[in-house]
Design an enzyme around this catalytic site. Sequence first.
Site, PDB file in Angstrom:
ATOM      1  N   GLY A 174       5.791   4.400   9.779  1.00 58.77           N
ATOM      2  CA  GLY A 174       5.048   5.652   9.839  1.00 58.77           C
ATOM      3  C   GLY A 174       5.038   6.208  11.238  1.00 58.77           C
ATOM      4  O   GLY A 174       5.892   5.881  12.071  1.00 58.77           O
ATOM      5  N   SER A 175       4.066   7.032  11.515  1.00 54.86           N
ATOM      6  CA  SER A 175       4.014   7.724  12.805  1.00 54.86           C
ATOM      7  C   SER A 175       3.638   6.774  13.938  1.00 54.86           C
ATOM      8  O   SER A 175       2.990   5.739  13.723  1.00 54.86           O
ATOM      9  CB  SER A 175       2.998   8.860  12.747  1.00 54.86           C
ATOM     10  OG  SER A 175       1.670   8.350  12.703  1.00 54.86           O
ATOM     11  N   GLU A 211       7.665   0.101  12.509  1.00 52.89           N
ATOM     12  CA  GLU A 211       8.812   1.005  12.594  1.00 52.89           C
ATOM     13  C   GLU A 211       8.234   2.402  12.662  1.00 52.89           C
ATOM     14  O   GLU A 211       7.706   2.922  11.684  1.00 52.89           O
ATOM     15  CB  GLU A 211       9.718   0.813  11.366  1.00 52.89           C
ATOM     16  CG  GLU A 211      11.099   1.409  11.552  1.00 52.89           C
ATOM     17  CD  GLU A 211      11.136   2.894  11.281  1.00 52.89           C
ATOM     18  OE1 GLU A 211      11.170   3.667  12.269  1.00 52.89           O
ATOM     19  OE2 GLU A 211      11.099   3.280  10.112  1.00 52.89           O
ATOM     20  N   GLU A 236       7.900  14.555  17.863  1.00 49.52           N
ATOM     21  CA  GLU A 236       8.541  14.441  16.560  1.00 49.52           C
ATOM     22  C   GLU A 236       8.021  15.534  15.625  1.00 49.52           C
ATOM     23  O   GLU A 236       6.822  15.636  15.388  1.00 49.52           O
ATOM     24  CB  GLU A 236       8.272  13.065  15.952  1.00 49.52           C
ATOM     25  CG  GLU A 236       9.028  12.820  14.663  1.00 49.52           C
ATOM     26  CD  GLU A 236       8.856  11.396  14.156  1.00 49.52           C
ATOM     27  OE1 GLU A 236       9.860  10.820  13.699  1.00 49.52           O
ATOM     28  OE2 GLU A 236       7.734  10.873  14.219  1.00 49.52           O
ATOM     29  N   GLY A 252       0.820   3.873  14.212  1.00 47.20           N
ATOM     30  CA  GLY A 252       1.263   2.563  14.672  1.00 47.20           C
ATOM     31  C   GLY A 252       0.428   2.040  15.817  1.00 47.20           C
ATOM     32  O   GLY A 252       0.139   0.835  15.895  1.00 47.20           O
ATOM     33  N   CYS A 305      12.677   9.686  10.523  1.00 47.33           N
ATOM     34  CA  CYS A 305      12.250   9.309  11.870  1.00 47.33           C
ATOM     35  C   CYS A 305      13.424   9.165  12.833  1.00 47.33           C
ATOM     36  O   CYS A 305      13.264   9.335  14.039  1.00 47.33           O
ATOM     37  CB  CYS A 305      11.457   8.006  11.820  1.00 47.33           C
ATOM     38  SG  CYS A 305      12.334   6.652  11.005  1.00 47.33           S
ATOM     39  N   LYS A 328       0.859  -1.179   0.000  1.00 46.17           N
ATOM     40  CA  LYS A 328       0.000   0.000   0.000  1.00 46.17           C
ATOM     41  C   LYS A 328       0.892   1.224   0.000  1.00 46.17           C
ATOM     42  O   LYS A 328       1.578   1.528   0.963  1.00 46.17           O
ATOM     43  CB  LYS A 328      -0.921  -0.012   1.232  1.00 46.17           C
ATOM     44  CG  LYS A 328      -2.176   0.834   1.095  1.00 46.17           C
ATOM     45  CD  LYS A 328      -1.934   2.323   1.068  1.00 46.17           C
ATOM     46  CE  LYS A 328      -1.410   2.845   2.405  1.00 46.17           C
ATOM     47  NZ  LYS A 328      -1.267   4.349   2.372  1.00 46.17           N
TER      48      LYS A 328
END
Length: 497
Positions: A238-239, A260, A393, A243, A294, A186
């Site tokens: 992703g964030s 991750e 972040e 997650g 990240c 995706k």
Amino acid sequence: MSARTATMPVQHADRFFIGGEWVKPSTDTSIDVIDSGTEEVYYTIASAGPDDMSRAVASARQAFDDGPWSRLTHKERAEYINALGAAVAERGDALAQLWPRESGVLHSIAQFSGYIASNALGGYAALADTFPFEEECAPTIGGKFGLLVREPVGVVGAIIPWNAPVALICHKIGPALLAGCTVVLKSAPEAPGAGNIFAEAAEQIGLPPGVFNVVTADREVSELLVTNPGVDKITFTGSTAAGRRIASLCGERIARCTLELGGKSAAVILDDMDLGTAANTLAKAECGLNGQVCSSLTRIIVTKDRHDDLVEALAAGFSQSRVGDPFDEDSQLGPLVSDRQRERVLGYIKKGVDEGATLATGGGRPADLDRGYFVEPTVFGNVDNRSSIGSEEIFGPVLSVIKANDEQDAVRLANDTIYGLNASVFTNDADRARDVAGQLRSGTVGHNNFRTDFGMAFGGFKQSGIGREGGKEGLLPFLETKTVILEERPAAYGSAE
């Protein structure tokens, strides 16, 4: 001189790659992909609906359950993986055009996209010869012959972000395919082009139908990939917020997941380190992907008696980074991915000022750039570790310098975070670096620079994720371990002596 071309590198943007074919979408919904450097529509790509996602999962399910893929040997699958890497590398020029326009990365970095793909996929293919997919073990409570067999987990849903799609696709599909899994990839709406190029490569090499499927979808339809009972595992980058949502959905049906996630990574500057050298290194490290990483070292922790000198050195160096067109060979910092991301970063900068941090340089949009999602390289001093800019972040070119009382306090501050993805220790003493590295709760700890290594392993402690990507550690999450205990030693395994 600009390396930007007028060529449109994405083929079949109006279709999805499902079951080895380019199929028409079930709806006419589409997504405009915006050029981050010009703020203009670059191209338009189809957006998957629920029926499209179901079709992709069904294709991967059938390919795993009934197709030849999971029954091939690991070496046979490795041949396909190497061929896929080579076919993607042939499209390196196309990827080098896409990545800067979609995400803002410098073309000087993006031009290595083909090499990144072939090298990463080749690394996974090489594990076919070295990884212990089957190990003989002595039974401990009965039986005469035992095996630990590592088999594919099944159908994998791979969800990637927009900041580094080529590398992230490789580190998800490489180990999945070697293990014998089938995949639904995706792509992110902001940067879907790489997914289509990998699909073109899969078609070129004759990858069996359904083994690799590619769709682009928004968050709502993406959740259907996570909740579909035909998907055995989700691998997501992703964030942390996203997650958490994916982990909760996987938990409802005990689906496997590798996550991750985000980071707020610390650079700990010890008292023997030259501040000018450290500042120059940190400023350069923040430029590559414009802070959209990240694992960026965005919390700079130094003892209070050296704080002001480090802030001055960082501000002097970082402010000289040339912000501009990512295709301009003189640019050192490109745009952010989108207007929303730029406004997010500017919002954090305002919070930093409002919360009492000292803005040493930057803080706004470059005055000479009237188009593109650019933000000035920004440095804050006197940052509270618990403040918004000290703890959350930002995902942009913003560095925060934090005061520590001493080395022990610096380690405490570095660990005082919900994250634990990356860190670095700046010192001229390797023994001190190793000692401090042992105290930092982080998935990676570097020495005197920003360092991550997917050839070894990459992933985080705490809310920076679950599992690892890269190398043999990155293969393990795509395997299920089966224990086999037999009454006699099979003839296929020869004599015990």
